[in-house]
Design a protein around this motif. Structure first.
Motif, mmCIF file in Angstrom:
data_model
loop_
_atom_site.group_PDB
_atom_site.id
_atom_site.type_symbol
_atom_site.label_atom_id
_atom_site.label_comp_id
_atom_site.label_asym_id
_atom_site.label_seq_id
_atom_site.Cartn_x
_atom_site.Cartn_y
_atom_site.Cartn_z
ATOM 1 N N GLY A 16 68.755 18.439 56.559
ATOM 2 C CA GLY A 16 68.674 19.511 57.541
ATOM 3 C C GLY A 16 69.830 20.488 57.496
ATOM 4 O O GLY A 16 70.279 20.920 56.431
ATOM 5 N N SER A 17 70.350 20.843 58.659
ATOM 6 C CA SER A 17 71.385 21.874 58.751
ATOM 7 C C SER A 17 72.670 21.458 58.041
ATOM 8 O O SER A 17 73.368 22.299 57.460
ATOM 9 C CB SER A 17 71.671 22.204 60.213
ATOM 10 N N ASP A 219 61.752 23.557 53.057
ATOM 11 C CA ASP A 219 61.963 23.162 54.450
ATOM 12 C C ASP A 219 63.285 23.717 54.990
ATOM 13 O O ASP A 219 63.352 24.192 56.124
ATOM 14 C CB ASP A 219 61.951 21.639 54.546
ATOM 15 N N LEU A 220 64.332 23.684 54.171
ATOM 16 C CA LEU A 220 65.616 24.242 54.595
ATOM 17 C C LEU A 220 65.506 25.744 54.831
ATOM 18 O O LEU A 220 66.090 26.281 55.783
ATOM 19 C CB LEU A 220 66.684 23.966 53.539
ATOM 20 N N VAL A 222 62.913 27.453 55.705
ATOM 21 C CA VAL A 222 62.156 27.762 56.916
ATOM 22 C C VAL A 222 63.110 27.922 58.099
ATOM 23 O O VAL A 222 62.922 28.778 58.965
ATOM 24 C CB VAL A 222 61.116 26.671 57.211
ATOM 25 N N ASP A 223 64.169 27.115 58.120
ATOM 26 C CA ASP A 223 65.136 27.155 59.219
ATOM 27 C C ASP A 223 66.295 28.120 58.963
ATOM 28 O O ASP A 223 67.194 28.233 59.797
ATOM 29 C CB ASP A 223 65.699 25.753 59.460
ATOM 30 N N ASP A 224 66.270 28.799 57.831
ATOM 31 C CA ASP A 224 67.359 29.711 57.473
ATOM 32 C C ASP A 224 67.091 31.095 58.054
ATOM 33 O O ASP A 224 66.086 31.733 57.728
ATOM 34 C CB ASP A 224 67.482 29.784 55.952
ATOM 35 N N SER A 225 67.980 31.574 58.895
ATOM 36 C CA SER A 225 67.768 32.860 59.565
ATOM 37 C C SER A 225 67.769 34.034 58.595
ATOM 38 O O SER A 225 67.180 35.084 58.889
ATOM 39 C CB SER A 225 68.843 33.078 60.635
ATOM 40 N N ARG A 249 54.977 24.315 57.437
ATOM 41 C CA ARG A 249 56.007 24.778 58.377
ATOM 42 C C ARG A 249 56.349 26.240 58.119
ATOM 43 O O ARG A 249 56.525 27.028 59.048
ATOM 44 C CB ARG A 249 57.280 23.939 58.224
ATOM 45 N N ALA A 253 55.827 29.286 60.712
ATOM 46 C CA ALA A 253 57.005 30.038 61.138
ATOM 47 C C ALA A 253 56.923 31.514 60.764
ATOM 48 O O ALA A 253 57.854 32.278 61.055
ATOM 49 C CB ALA A 253 58.261 29.424 60.521
ATOM 50 N N LYS A 255 56.871 32.696 57.657
ATOM 51 C CA LYS A 255 57.636 32.965 56.435
ATOM 52 C C LYS A 255 56.724 32.719 55.237
ATOM 53 O O LYS A 255 56.510 31.569 54.834
ATOM 54 C CB LYS A 255 58.876 32.074 56.363
#
Length: 712
Positions: A16-17, A219-220, A222-225, A249, A253, A255
């Motif tokens: 994750g983060s 997946d990473l 997807v959460d990257d601004s 995902r 989202a 993207k």
């Protein structure tokens, strides 16, 4: 033996983060094997990070020097004075295990291995790679590579890569992130995209994917601004179980994920040796997998980056259509527009003429247009009228997108050919895109700055637009997955099943199978009503017609006795080593249409279910629909619609209608082979499956389990 595509499950301690920070924005990095000779590849990461503004701490590791390009160098990672987040390893492969140990001791969360000499070299290299990945997992260190050309974060300047394209003086930051299984193609995509004014966020070369794979990276992102659209260059799929959910995902989202995958040709992908495999090889399975999980697969490499602005702006705004998309085309070059329209037609995207009401509407606004699929304004309109026409098209209901094709004026007179498109783009409503027939850099820049997707080839323009609408027609699967199915007691757990056993397994799933009985040549009593079909029943003979193992239209006991004698004789000559279980007696069934249901555990993407034209000519027609299994009722109905042969039972020219609802339920039930527990099903087939006015019924069954008992 370890295969090159085997994937070690990631350690849960660095995901994750935390993984994203160490991978893309590390505060401290070690360059293991950094050279002081700036002409060498191993000197590039340090030069690149300095050039592109990396602000973190850099520790060159060089056993023979105390200084590298003005920075203090250290003889080993173990000699570092402080902890690191990320190490980029450029030493020979035989030294990598020792470096890994030292990186873990210095707190590294990620080790990117540029070094080769692993799975790509054969059995010994595969074993070395697996050992490296397992040790990294034990140490709690994530591994990118080996054989990775590196990772790039354009926004932070963390350039842990040796790719020569990064010599460029300026890296344009933007919202496009790239994941590539080819290191050299990473640079090619970056340079080609930059030449079109596109900005990038992150770029990753995954190498051999011993640990971190494409799916986890998606997946990473997807959460990257900073990431707005994701591009994948794939040679294979190694982590379908991770990639599928990550793609979903990304779609949820907003993207878009654009995919270019090698292996379209039969030469690029070996086909499995079976009816199902011959009809739906690996590439068809990959195509269905990507479509189901929301990715947009492009046909051309050029489209991969040229379609990014189109997908970023419109992917979440396109409605699902139950017909072919209709495109309005306006141009200042008739020939140039025709090149795109021709390509669109191959992709079932139709250029349509404006209706009479719209023609009258535009005439009232001072512009006369013709009722043709291509509206040529070369000599007919001022820039203001051109703009007005495009704006009115964007607000109309007779087309689903507007394509503007600019001719030679785009090269020398952008105010005439391109400025009206830019001004009209402020109107929201449907996709607006442009194709520039000449090489027109200034016009291309104007369009891109305004957010108008622009294309330099008719092929990529058509490919991108077709992908956009194709993706919209495939909604993400919803609902509860089917419950696991327990393998019926008494049936074999590995190897090929006889037809009698396969029919029993399909019946347990709820698939209707024609009534049958298993008899012996010397004891032919049965309760199946005549007329019947008599078949050889053997685990060693799956396709019986090839040896004369089927007798149809048997009307009574006497005919059955004669038929059985012929069957036994044919089996003895055609398959002398086969062990016979007996003779299968099956009720003759009527039908409106013959179809085929197939199932295959694809080596890349797992269980797939197929519907196609049936009978002995199934392989000739290639009239096929394919989906990852299990499928929903909605997906089953879509599959039926995609198989052209089913039009014969869906009201074609007044022919009798078949029971499409029963067919859809049978597809759903058959696809539950994917959730059977206790065995690994490699392949299954019902051919033919008869569709009737009421109900469906399978009349020939094949089921092949993994050859080894422990494969499940």
């Amino acid at each position: 033996m370890t295969r090159v595509d085997e994937h070690v499950a990631p350690d849960a301690t660095v995901t994750g983060s935390a993984l994203a920070r160490a991978l893309f924005t590390p505060a401290a990095v070690a360059l293991v094997g950094a050279s002081a000779d700036e002409s060498k590849n191993t000197a590039r990461p340090l030069r690149f990070m300095r050039k592109h503004g990396y602000s973190g701490r850099i520790f060159p590791i060089n056993a023979g020097r105390t200084e590298v390009m003005g920075l203090r160098a250290y003889p080993s990672v173990a000699a570092l004075p402080e902890a690191i987040d990320h190490a980029f390893v450029m030493v020979p492969g035989r030294h990598v295990p020792e470096v890994l140990e030292q990186c873990a001791a210095r707190g590294a969360s990620v080790v990117t291995v540029f070094s080769d000499g692993f799975a790509e070299l054969g059995e010994a290299g595969m074993a070395a790679q697996q050992a490296l990945a397992l040790r990294a997992k034990e140490l709690g260190v994530r591994l990118l590579g080996p054989n990775s050309i590196g990772v790039v974060d354009v926004h932070s300047g963390a350039i842990l890569s040796v790719n020569a394209v990064l010599e460029t003086d300026t890296l344009h930051a933007g919202g496009i992130s790239v994941i590539s299984q080819s290191g050299s193609m990473l640079g090619a995509l970056l340079s080609r995209g930059a030449a079109r004014g596109l900005g990038f966020a992150k770029l990753v070369s995954v190498g051999n994917e011993a640990d971190i794979g494409v799916g986890e990276l998606v997946d990473l992102m997807v959460d990257d601004s900073a990431t707005e659209v994701i591009l994948l260059f794939l040679e294979t799929i190694r982590d379908a179980a991770v990639l599928g959910p990550a793609l979903r995902r990304a779609r949820a989202a907003g993207k878009p994920v654009l995919v270019y995958k090698l292996g379209r040709s039969a030469q690029g992908e070996a086909l499995a040796q079976s009816h199902t495999g011959a009809l739906a090889g690996n590439d068809a399975a990959v195509d269905a997998f990507l479509r189901k999980h929301g990715a947009m697969r492009v046909e051309m490499l050029e489209t991969l980056f040229e379609a990014a602005p189109l997908a970023r702006r419109y992917a979440t705004a396109i409605p699902a259509l139950d017909r072919n998309p209709r495109i309005a085309v306006v141009t200042t070059t008739g020939g140039g527009a025709a090149t795109v329209v021709d390509r669109l037609g191959l992709a079932d995207v139709e250029a349509v003429a404006p209706p009479t009401a719209f023609i009258e509407h535009m005439a009232a606004r001072g512009l006369k247009i013709r009722q043709t699929p291509i509206l040529d304004l070369t000599l007919a309109a001022s820039p203001a009228q051109y703009r007005d026409l495009v704006e009115q098209m964007l607000q109309s209901d007779w087309c689903d997108a507007v394509l503007c094709v600019a001719g030679s004026s785009a090269q020398f007179h952008p105010a005439y050919a391109v400025r009206p498109i830019v001004e009209a783009s402020a109107v929201q409503g449907k996709p607006l895109l442009a194709f520039l027939a000449p090489e027109a850099g200034q016009s291309l820049t104007l369009l891109q700055e305004a957010g108008v997707p622009a294309f330099r080839t008719p092929e990529s323009c058509a490919d991108a637009l077709a992908c956009l609408f194709r993706a919209a027609r495939t909604p993400l699967a919803t609902g509860t997955p089917p419950e696991p199915v327990i393998w019926p007691a008494g049936l074999p757990t590995h190897g090929d099943l006889s037809e009698f056993e396969a029919a029993a397994a399909f019946g347990e799933l709820g698939v209707p199978i024609a009534p049958m009985a298993l008899v012996q040549p010397n004891a032919l009593q049965h309760a199946v009503p005549y007329p019947v079909v008599a078949k050889i029943c053997s685990r060693d003979i799956l396709h019986k017609t090839e040896i004369g193992g089927v007798e149809v239209g048997v009307r009574d006991n006497e005919e059955l006795a004669r038929a059985v004698a012929r069957l036994v004789d044919n089996a003895g000559r055609g398959a002398p080593a086969a062990r016979l279980d007996g003779i299968l007696v099956q009720r003759m069934e009527h039908r409106l249409l013959e179809l085929m249901l197939g199932y295959r555990h694809d080596p890349l993407v797992g269980p797939m279910v197929m519907l196609s034209a049936g009978g002995i000519t199934a392989e000739l027609h290639r009239d096929v629909s394919l989906r990852p299994a299990p499928v929903s009722l909605e997906e089953a109905r879509d599959m039926i619609g995609e198989v052209r042969s089913t039009r014969l039972i869906r009201g074609f020219r007044g022919l009798p209608r078949g029971d499409v609802d029963a067919l859809a339920r049978a597809i759903v039930d058959f696809s539950r082979l994917a959730v059977v527990q206790g065995v690994r099903i490699d392949e299954a087939e019902i051919n033919p499956l008869f569709v009737r006015a009421e109900g469906v019924v399978g009349v020939d069954c094949v089921l092949r389990l993994s050859a080894t008992p422990d494969a499940a």
